[in-house]
Structure formats: C-alpha cells, structure tokens
Design a protein around this motif. Structure first.
Motif, PDB file in Angstrom:
ATOM      1  N   THR A   2       0.838  -1.194   0.000  1.00 57.41           N
ATOM      2  CA  THR A   2       0.000   0.000   0.000  1.00 57.41           C
ATOM      3  C   THR A   2       0.874   1.244   0.000  1.00 57.41           C
ATOM      4  OG1 THR A   2      -0.168  -0.082   2.404  1.00 57.41           O
ATOM      5  CG2 THR A   2      -1.956  -1.087   1.159  1.00 57.41           C
ATOM      6  N   TYR A   3       0.296   2.308  -0.506  1.00 58.92           N
ATOM      7  CA  TYR A   3       0.999   3.580  -0.612  1.00 58.92           C
ATOM      8  C   TYR A   3       0.147   4.650   0.030  1.00 58.92           C
ATOM      9  CZ  TYR A   3       3.531   0.993  -4.178  1.00 58.92           C
ATOM     10  OH  TYR A   3       4.261   0.060  -4.830  1.00 58.92           O
ATOM     11  N   ILE A   4       0.795   5.646   0.602  1.00 61.25           N
ATOM     12  CA  ILE A   4       0.079   6.776   1.179  1.00 61.25           C
ATOM     13  C   ILE A   4       0.572   8.051   0.503  1.00 61.25           C
ATOM     14  CG2 ILE A   4       1.703   7.082   3.098  1.00 61.25           C
ATOM     15  CD1 ILE A   4      -0.790   7.854   4.804  1.00 61.25           C
ATOM     16  N   ILE A  13      -4.562  19.208   6.065  1.00 63.57           N
ATOM     17  CA  ILE A  13      -3.721  18.105   5.614  1.00 63.57           C
ATOM     18  C   ILE A  13      -4.650  17.025   5.081  1.00 63.57           C
ATOM     19  CG2 ILE A  13      -3.602  17.077   7.919  1.00 63.57           C
ATOM     20  CD1 ILE A  13      -0.751  16.145   7.174  1.00 63.57           C
ATOM     21  N   LYS A  14      -4.285  16.469   3.920  1.00 59.60           N
ATOM     22  CA  LYS A  14      -5.094  15.432   3.286  1.00 59.60           C
ATOM     23  C   LYS A  14      -4.208  14.221   3.052  1.00 59.60           C
ATOM     24  CE  LYS A  14      -7.725  18.929   0.873  1.00 59.60           C
ATOM     25  NZ  LYS A  14      -7.914  19.589  -0.396  1.00 59.60           N
ATOM     26  N   ALA A  15      -4.793  13.043   3.177  1.00 60.82           N
ATOM     27  CA  ALA A  15      -4.044  11.810   2.942  1.00 60.82           C
ATOM     28  C   ALA A  15      -4.916  10.854   2.147  1.00 60.82           C
ATOM     29  CB  ALA A  15      -3.628  11.177   4.261  1.00 60.82           C
ATOM     30  N   ALA A  16      -4.280  10.054   1.318  1.00 60.87           N
ATOM     31  CA  ALA A  16      -4.969   9.028   0.536  1.00 60.87           C
ATOM     32  C   ALA A  16      -4.161   7.742   0.631  1.00 60.87           C
ATOM     33  CB  ALA A  16      -5.104   9.450  -0.917  1.00 60.87           C
ATOM     34  N   LEU A  17      -4.841   6.632   0.791  1.00 57.53           N
ATOM     35  CA  LEU A  17      -4.213   5.316   0.853  1.00 57.53           C
ATOM     36  C   LEU A  17      -4.600   4.554  -0.403  1.00 57.53           C
ATOM     37  CD1 LEU A  17      -2.546   3.461   2.755  1.00 57.53           C
ATOM     38  CD2 LEU A  17      -4.736   2.537   3.539  1.00 57.53           C
ATOM     39  N   LEU A  18      -3.592   4.055  -1.137  1.00 65.54           N
ATOM     40  CA  LEU A  18      -3.828   3.341  -2.383  1.00 65.54           C
ATOM     41  C   LEU A  18      -3.162   1.974  -2.341  1.00 65.54           C
ATOM     42  CD1 LEU A  18      -2.989   6.568  -3.264  1.00 65.54           C
ATOM     43  CD2 LEU A  18      -4.197   5.683  -5.243  1.00 65.54           C
ATOM     44  N   ASP A  19      -3.731   1.026  -3.082  1.00 67.09           N
ATOM     45  CA  ASP A  19      -3.085  -0.280  -3.177  1.00 67.09           C
ATOM     46  C   ASP A  19      -2.114  -0.286  -4.348  1.00 67.09           C
ATOM     47  OD1 ASP A  19      -4.604  -0.667  -5.493  1.00 67.09           O
ATOM     48  OD2 ASP A  19      -5.912  -2.176  -4.602  1.00 67.09           O
ATOM     49  N   ASP A  20      -1.488  -1.428  -4.595  1.00 65.35           N
ATOM     50  CA  ASP A  20      -0.469  -1.500  -5.642  1.00 65.35           C
ATOM     51  C   ASP A  20      -1.049  -1.393  -7.050  1.00 65.35           C
ATOM     52  OD1 ASP A  20      -1.683  -3.967  -5.474  1.00 65.35           O
ATOM     53  OD2 ASP A  20       0.178  -5.104  -5.524  1.00 65.35           O
ATOM     54  N   ARG A  21      -2.386  -1.439  -7.186  1.00 66.88           N
ATOM     55  CA  ARG A  21      -3.030  -1.234  -8.486  1.00 66.88           C
ATOM     56  C   ARG A  21      -3.607   0.175  -8.599  1.00 66.88           C
ATOM     57  NH1 ARG A  21      -6.566  -6.391  -9.759  1.00 66.88           N
ATOM     58  NH2 ARG A  21      -5.369  -6.688 -11.646  1.00 66.88           N
ATOM     59  N   GLN A  22      -3.186   1.047  -7.689  1.00 65.51           N
ATOM     60  CA  GLN A  22      -3.598   2.447  -7.616  1.00 65.51           C
ATOM     61  C   GLN A  22      -5.103   2.602  -7.389  1.00 65.51           C
ATOM     62  OE1 GLN A  22      -2.007   4.897 -10.748  1.00 65.51           O
ATOM     63  NE2 GLN A  22       0.086   4.351 -10.249  1.00 65.51           N
ATOM     64  N   ARG A  23      -5.689   1.640  -6.673  1.00 65.15           N
ATOM     65  CA  ARG A  23      -7.093   1.751  -6.269  1.00 65.15           C
ATOM     66  C   ARG A  23      -7.136   2.482  -4.934  1.00 65.15           C
ATOM     67  NH1 ARG A  23      -8.659  -4.457  -7.170  1.00 65.15           N
ATOM     68  NH2 ARG A  23      -6.889  -4.514  -5.763  1.00 65.15           N
ATOM     69  N   LEU A  24      -8.062   3.418  -4.822  1.00 60.48           N
ATOM     70  CA  LEU A  24      -8.203   4.217  -3.620  1.00 60.48           C
ATOM     71  C   LEU A  24      -8.829   3.376  -2.511  1.00 60.48           C
ATOM     72  CD1 LEU A  24      -7.862   7.070  -2.454  1.00 60.48           C
ATOM     73  CD2 LEU A  24     -10.181   7.547  -3.235  1.00 60.48           C
ATOM     74  N   LEU A  25      -8.127   3.245  -1.390  1.00 60.65           N
ATOM     75  CA  LEU A  25      -8.612   2.468  -0.255  1.00 60.65           C
ATOM     76  C   LEU A  25      -9.243   3.351   0.816  1.00 60.65           C
ATOM     77  CD1 LEU A  25      -5.563   0.065   0.143  1.00 60.65           C
ATOM     78  CD2 LEU A  25      -7.688  -0.349  -1.119  1.00 60.65           C
ATOM     79  N   ALA A  26      -8.688   4.535   1.045  1.00 60.60           N
ATOM     80  CA  ALA A  26      -9.206   5.428   2.086  1.00 60.60           C
ATOM     81  C   ALA A  26      -8.668   6.833   1.865  1.00 60.60           C
ATOM     82  CB  ALA A  26      -8.787   4.930   3.460  1.00 60.60           C
ATOM     83  N   THR A  27      -9.427   7.807   2.360  1.00 61.30           N
ATOM     84  CA  THR A  27      -8.971   9.195   2.364  1.00 61.30           C
ATOM     85  C   THR A  27      -9.284   9.809   3.719  1.00 61.30           C
ATOM     86  OG1 THR A  27     -11.068  10.074   1.535  1.00 61.30           O
ATOM     87  CG2 THR A  27      -9.395   9.517  -0.113  1.00 61.30           C
TER      88      THR A  27
END
Length: 66
Positions: A2-4, A13-27
C-alpha cells in the motif's frame, strides 16, 4: 503493498491510501490550526509556492473527494 499520499497545505492536511493497483482504499482530511504572522512590508512573500503538475507524481487530482 500500500501507498500513502500526503498533501500538507496551508490550512489542512489530506491523505490518501492506495493499493499497488492504484485503487483508492481510504482518504482523510483534517483542518490545521493556522497561526498567522505579519511580515514587515519588505519581507512579505511575493507569491505562493506551487508545484507544476508534472512534479506531482503519478496521481491525478479528482473533484468531489477530500
């Protein structure tokens, strides 16, 4: 894997969590307490700092999400 992505702005401040296929998991978004300081006239910043779009990485901005 996962990537943040984190956007530390002037007032929030804004954050986004993405998986390795660049799908949005959470914001998440949180407001920041802003302490404003007056600049002497000769020390005032001339303009805000902005990064050109080509330096913002592989992520695209989307409207309607925070």
């Amino acid at each position: 894997m996962t990537y943040i992505g984190i956007d530390l702005g002037t007032s929030s401040i804004k954050a986004a969590l993405l998986d390795d296929r660049q799908r949005l998991l959470a914001t998440a978004t949180r407001e920041l307490a802003v302490a404003r300081r007056a600049f002497p006239d000769d020390a005032a910043p001339s303009s805000p700092v902005r990064h050109p779009p080509e330096r913002s990485g592989p992520f695209k901005a989307s409207r309607g999400r925070s």
